[in-house]
Design a protein around this motif. Structure first.
Motif, PDB file in Angstrom:
ATOM      1  N   ILE A  27     -24.266  49.503  64.829  1.00 45.44           N
ATOM      2  CA  ILE A  27     -25.190  48.768  63.958  1.00 45.44           C
ATOM      3  C   ILE A  27     -25.994  47.755  64.786  1.00 45.44           C
ATOM      4  O   ILE A  27     -27.203  47.628  64.628  1.00 45.44           O
ATOM      5  N   LYS A  28     -25.305  47.061  65.694  1.00 44.87           N
ATOM      6  CA  LYS A  28     -25.994  46.107  66.577  1.00 44.87           C
ATOM      7  C   LYS A  28     -26.321  46.826  67.882  1.00 44.87           C
ATOM      8  O   LYS A  28     -25.657  46.649  68.903  1.00 44.87           O
ATOM      9  N   TRP A  29     -27.365  47.618  67.859  1.00 47.24           N
ATOM     10  CA  TRP A  29     -27.684  48.513  68.971  1.00 47.24           C
ATOM     11  C   TRP A  29     -28.671  47.910  69.970  1.00 47.24           C
ATOM     12  O   TRP A  29     -28.786  48.403  71.098  1.00 47.24           O
ATOM     13  N   GLU A  30     -29.366  46.852  69.598  1.00 43.65           N
ATOM     14  CA  GLU A  30     -30.495  46.399  70.433  1.00 43.65           C
ATOM     15  C   GLU A  30     -30.068  45.888  71.809  1.00 43.65           C
ATOM     16  O   GLU A  30     -30.823  46.007  72.775  1.00 43.65           O
ATOM     17  N   ALA A  31     -28.849  45.367  71.932  1.00 44.39           N
ATOM     18  CA  ALA A  31     -28.409  44.805  73.222  1.00 44.39           C
ATOM     19  C   ALA A  31     -28.266  45.866  74.309  1.00 44.39           C
ATOM     20  O   ALA A  31     -28.660  45.646  75.467  1.00 44.39           O
ATOM     21  N   HIS A  32     -27.734  47.046  73.959  1.00 41.71           N
ATOM     22  CA  HIS A  32     -27.434  48.066  74.980  1.00 41.71           C
ATOM     23  C   HIS A  32     -28.116  49.405  74.740  1.00 41.71           C
ATOM     24  O   HIS A  32     -27.963  50.316  75.558  1.00 41.71           O
TER      25      HIS A  32
ATOM     26  N   LEU B  78     -31.544  49.890  73.548  1.00 41.49           N
ATOM     27  CA  LEU B  78     -32.995  49.838  73.323  1.00 41.49           C
ATOM     28  C   LEU B  78     -33.722  50.893  74.146  1.00 41.49           C
ATOM     29  O   LEU B  78     -34.537  51.643  73.613  1.00 41.49           O
ATOM     30  N   GLY B  79     -33.450  50.977  75.427  1.00 44.84           N
ATOM     31  CA  GLY B  79     -34.043  52.032  76.248  1.00 44.84           C
ATOM     32  C   GLY B  79     -35.508  51.823  76.554  1.00 44.84           C
ATOM     33  O   GLY B  79     -35.940  51.896  77.688  1.00 44.84           O
TER      34      GLY B  79
ATOM     35  N   GLN C 243     -16.630  48.442  70.066  1.00 47.66           N
ATOM     36  CA  GLN C 243     -17.612  47.555  69.448  1.00 47.66           C
ATOM     37  C   GLN C 243     -19.044  48.056  69.678  1.00 47.66           C
ATOM     38  O   GLN C 243     -19.385  49.158  69.286  1.00 47.66           O
ATOM     39  N   ASN C 244     -19.869  47.252  70.356  1.00 54.28           N
ATOM     40  CA  ASN C 244     -21.286  47.618  70.519  1.00 54.28           C
ATOM     41  C   ASN C 244     -21.607  48.122  71.928  1.00 54.28           C
ATOM     42  O   ASN C 244     -22.714  47.942  72.431  1.00 54.28           O
ATOM     43  N   SER C 245     -20.634  48.777  72.548  1.00 53.34           N
ATOM     44  CA  SER C 245     -20.808  49.244  73.927  1.00 53.34           C
ATOM     45  C   SER C 245     -21.978  50.210  74.067  1.00 53.34           C
ATOM     46  O   SER C 245     -22.370  50.889  73.122  1.00 53.34           O
ATOM     47  N   ALA C 246     -22.503  50.287  75.298  1.00 58.49           N
ATOM     48  CA  ALA C 246     -23.534  51.280  75.623  1.00 58.49           C
ATOM     49  C   ALA C 246     -22.934  52.676  75.519  1.00 58.49           C
ATOM     50  O   ALA C 246     -21.712  52.843  75.601  1.00 58.49           O
ATOM     51  N   TRP C 247     -23.767  53.685  75.376  1.00 55.02           N
ATOM     52  CA  TRP C 247     -23.296  55.066  75.178  1.00 55.02           C
ATOM     53  C   TRP C 247     -22.413  55.527  76.331  1.00 55.02           C
ATOM     54  O   TRP C 247     -21.375  56.154  76.117  1.00 55.02           O
ATOM     55  N   PHE C 248     -22.784  55.200  77.574  1.00 54.04           N
ATOM     56  CA  PHE C 248     -21.983  55.640  78.720  1.00 54.04           C
ATOM     57  C   PHE C 248     -20.558  55.098  78.616  1.00 54.04           C
ATOM     58  O   PHE C 248     -19.580  55.812  78.822  1.00 54.04           O
TER      59      PHE C 248
ATOM     60  N   MET D  85     -15.209  66.556  65.746  1.00 48.45           N
ATOM     61  CA  MET D  85     -16.462  65.954  65.289  1.00 48.45           C
ATOM     62  C   MET D  85     -16.936  64.840  66.232  1.00 48.45           C
ATOM     63  O   MET D  85     -18.081  64.407  66.164  1.00 48.45           O
ATOM     64  N   THR D  86     -16.043  64.412  67.105  1.00 49.28           N
ATOM     65  CA  THR D  86     -16.395  63.417  68.124  1.00 49.28           C
ATOM     66  C   THR D  86     -16.545  64.069  69.493  1.00 49.28           C
ATOM     67  O   THR D  86     -17.595  63.968  70.138  1.00 49.28           O
ATOM     68  N   VAL D  87     -15.494  64.742  69.947  1.00 54.28           N
ATOM     69  CA  VAL D  87     -15.468  65.213  71.335  1.00 54.28           C
ATOM     70  C   VAL D  87     -16.514  66.291  71.614  1.00 54.28           C
ATOM     71  O   VAL D  87     -16.955  66.445  72.759  1.00 54.28           O
ATOM     72  N   ASP D  88     -16.938  67.022  70.605  1.00 51.41           N
ATOM     73  CA  ASP D  88     -17.950  68.066  70.812  1.00 51.41           C
ATOM     74  C   ASP D  88     -19.306  67.495  71.224  1.00 51.41           C
ATOM     75  O   ASP D  88     -20.190  68.249  71.640  1.00 51.41           O
ATOM     76  N   TYR D  89     -19.478  66.178  71.115  1.00 54.27           N
ATOM     77  CA  TYR D  89     -20.795  65.579  71.377  1.00 54.27           C
ATOM     78  C   TYR D  89     -20.780  64.642  72.582  1.00 54.27           C
ATOM     79  O   TYR D  89     -21.780  63.973  72.860  1.00 54.27           O
ATOM     80  N   LEU D  90     -19.678  64.618  73.323  1.00 52.73           N
ATOM     81  CA  LEU D  90     -19.558  63.641  74.406  1.00 52.73           C
ATOM     82  C   LEU D  90     -20.185  64.091  75.713  1.00 52.73           C
ATOM     83  O   LEU D  90     -20.143  63.368  76.705  1.00 52.73           O
ATOM     84  N   ASP D  91     -20.779  65.288  75.708  1.00 58.35           N
ATOM     85  CA  ASP D  91     -21.500  65.719  76.909  1.00 58.35           C
ATOM     86  C   ASP D  91     -22.974  65.307  76.854  1.00 58.35           C
ATOM     87  O   ASP D  91     -23.731  65.555  77.788  1.00 58.35           O
ATOM     88  N   LYS D  92     -23.379  64.657  75.786  1.00 56.94           N
ATOM     89  CA  LYS D  92     -24.777  64.224  75.640  1.00 56.94           C
ATOM     90  C   LYS D  92     -25.064  63.069  76.605  1.00 56.94           C
ATOM     91  O   LYS D  92     -24.322  62.090  76.664  1.00 56.94           O
ATOM     92  N   GLU D  93     -26.165  63.199  77.341  1.00 53.39           N
ATOM     93  CA  GLU D  93     -26.537  62.133  78.276  1.00 53.39           C
ATOM     94  C   GLU D  93     -26.971  60.877  77.540  1.00 53.39           C
ATOM     95  O   GLU D  93     -26.786  59.759  78.017  1.00 53.39           O
ATOM     96  N   LYS D  94     -27.593  61.078  76.393  1.00 59.30           N
ATOM     97  CA  LYS D  94     -27.984  59.932  75.568  1.00 59.30           C
ATOM     98  C   LYS D  94     -27.692  60.272  74.119  1.00 59.30           C
ATOM     99  O   LYS D  94     -27.480  61.442  73.763  1.00 59.30           O
ATOM    100  N   TRP D  95     -27.662  59.241  73.291  1.00 58.87           N
ATOM    101  CA  TRP D  95     -27.421  59.440  71.860  1.00 58.87           C
ATOM    102  C   TRP D  95     -28.541  58.741  71.107  1.00 58.87           C
ATOM    103  O   TRP D  95     -28.676  57.521  71.153  1.00 58.87           O
ATOM    104  N   ASP D  96     -29.383  59.550  70.448  1.00 56.54           N
ATOM    105  CA  ASP D  96     -30.541  58.988  69.756  1.00 56.54           C
ATOM    106  C   ASP D  96     -30.743  59.688  68.416  1.00 56.54           C
ATOM    107  O   ASP D  96     -29.887  60.457  67.963  1.00 56.54           O
ATOM    108  N   GLU D  97     -31.889  59.430  67.782  1.00 57.38           N
ATOM    109  CA  GLU D  97     -32.158  59.968  66.446  1.00 57.38           C
ATOM    110  C   GLU D  97     -32.149  61.490  66.424  1.00 57.38           C
ATOM    111  O   GLU D  97     -31.689  62.097  65.448  1.00 57.38           O
ATOM    112  N   THR D  98     -32.631  62.123  67.479  1.00 54.08           N
ATOM    113  CA  THR D  98     -32.628  63.594  67.542  1.00 54.08           C
ATOM    114  C   THR D  98     -31.194  64.124  67.541  1.00 54.08           C
ATOM    115  O   THR D  98     -30.871  65.080  66.823  1.00 54.08           O
ATOM    116  N   CYS D  99     -30.331  63.504  68.331  1.00 56.85           N
ATOM    117  CA  CYS D  99     -28.918  63.913  68.381  1.00 56.85           C
ATOM    118  C   CYS D  99     -28.242  63.694  67.030  1.00 56.85           C
ATOM    119  O   CYS D  99     -27.423  64.517  66.586  1.00 56.85           O
TER     120      CYS D  99
END
Length: 276
Positions: free
Chosen positions: A175-180, A182-183, A216-221, A235-249
């Motif tokens: 929810i508090k995504w702006e700190a880590h 933003l990109g 908490q609000n950690s960066a995706w990496f 439902m979690t581990v199948d998506y952990l190969d994504k380099e980034k996590w954004d609206e498309t994902c």
């Protein structure tokens, strides 16, 4: 008679740990955790008047689909007390005419509903809801839990029964995504779209409460490292190969969750016909 039937319903500790194929328990798990107790008069009627165990289970699965689809699509529940009595009365009319009630009797009733207060959402509405609707944490947790149960029901998983109490809802993009997260610079409209998207089912998963607190609000990496070490749900581990996590994902995952959801909760027991 009804008191004895009610007393026999699975509840409380009976539902602490369940498997996907425990269909009766699964139905009452849905009723209890989505808080739809107004359905009980209808369920009591079905238990009293349908003696064939398989037919009764089929009717419960049909009702589960109806309740879950309406919940995911955020359709109103405020008239449910009257709606389920109406359904009960229609089943009684059928029983009087035919001498019995069955799955087809229930399907017939639901097919006749066309108003937002009573209709069963079709596949296209269900898909759109997975991508755009923001459910309460309690409702999201139950929907995700049932999807997780489905994932471990293949017979290949080490664990085939799960407990809802073990999990809390985690936002993959916080929810508090702006700190880590933003990109790049985002305008007000883009931020508003993201703030809405992160609350949808495509961005939500289940983790233990302690893991939730650790990330908490950690960066995706950083979040991926925690999840790889500690999460076992597909439902979690199948998506952990994504380099980034954004609206498309998030949208891609929403579609994959919806695909599984339509197998669990089919439209009136069949594939949804094309809209005209």
């Amino acid at each position: 008679q009804y008191a004895e039937i009610y007393y026999s319903f699975p509840s409380g500790t009976d539902l602490n740990q369940i498997g996907f194929n425990e269909e009766e328990k699964r139905f009452f798990h849905v009723v209890e955790n989505l808080v739809i107790t107004t359905v009980y008069p209808l369920v009591l009627y079905i238990y009293k008047n349908v003696t064939n165990h398989q037919i009764r289970l089929d009717m419960l699965k049909m009702l589960e689909s109806y309740l879950v689809r309406r919940n995911v699509c955020r359709l109103t529940a405020k008239n449910y007390n009257l709606l389920f009595i109406q359904m009960l009365n229609k089943l009684e009319e059928t029983r009087t005419k035919r001498g019995e009630v069955d799955l087809e009797s229930l399907v017939e009733i639901v097919r006749g509903f066309s108003d937002p207060t009573n209709q069963m959402p079709r596949d296209e509405d269900f898909e759109a809801a997975f991508k755009s609707e923001a459910l309460s944490n309690q409702n999201s947790r139950e929907i995700l839990f049932l999807l997780a149960l489905y994932d471990v029901s293949t017979g290949l998983a080490d664990v085939t029964r799960l407990s809802l109490g073990s999990y809390s809802v985690e936002h993959m993009m916080p929810i508090k995504w702006e700190a880590h997260w933003l990109g790049r610079e985002m305008n007000v409209e883009e931020k508003a779209i993201r703030n809405k998207k992160i609350k949808t089912l495509g961005n939500l998963t289940l983790v233990t409460k302690r893991l939730n607190s650790a990330m908490q609000n950690s960066a995706w990496f950083d979040k991926k490292q925690h999840l790889k070490k500690n999460s076992a749900l597909r439902m979690t581990v199948d998506y952990l190969d994504k380099e980034k996590w954004d609206e498309t994902c998030i949208d891609e995952r929403a579609l994959q969750l919806d695909s599984a959801a339509r197998k669990i909760w089919p439209w009136l027991g069949t594939e949804s016909p094309k809209m005209s």
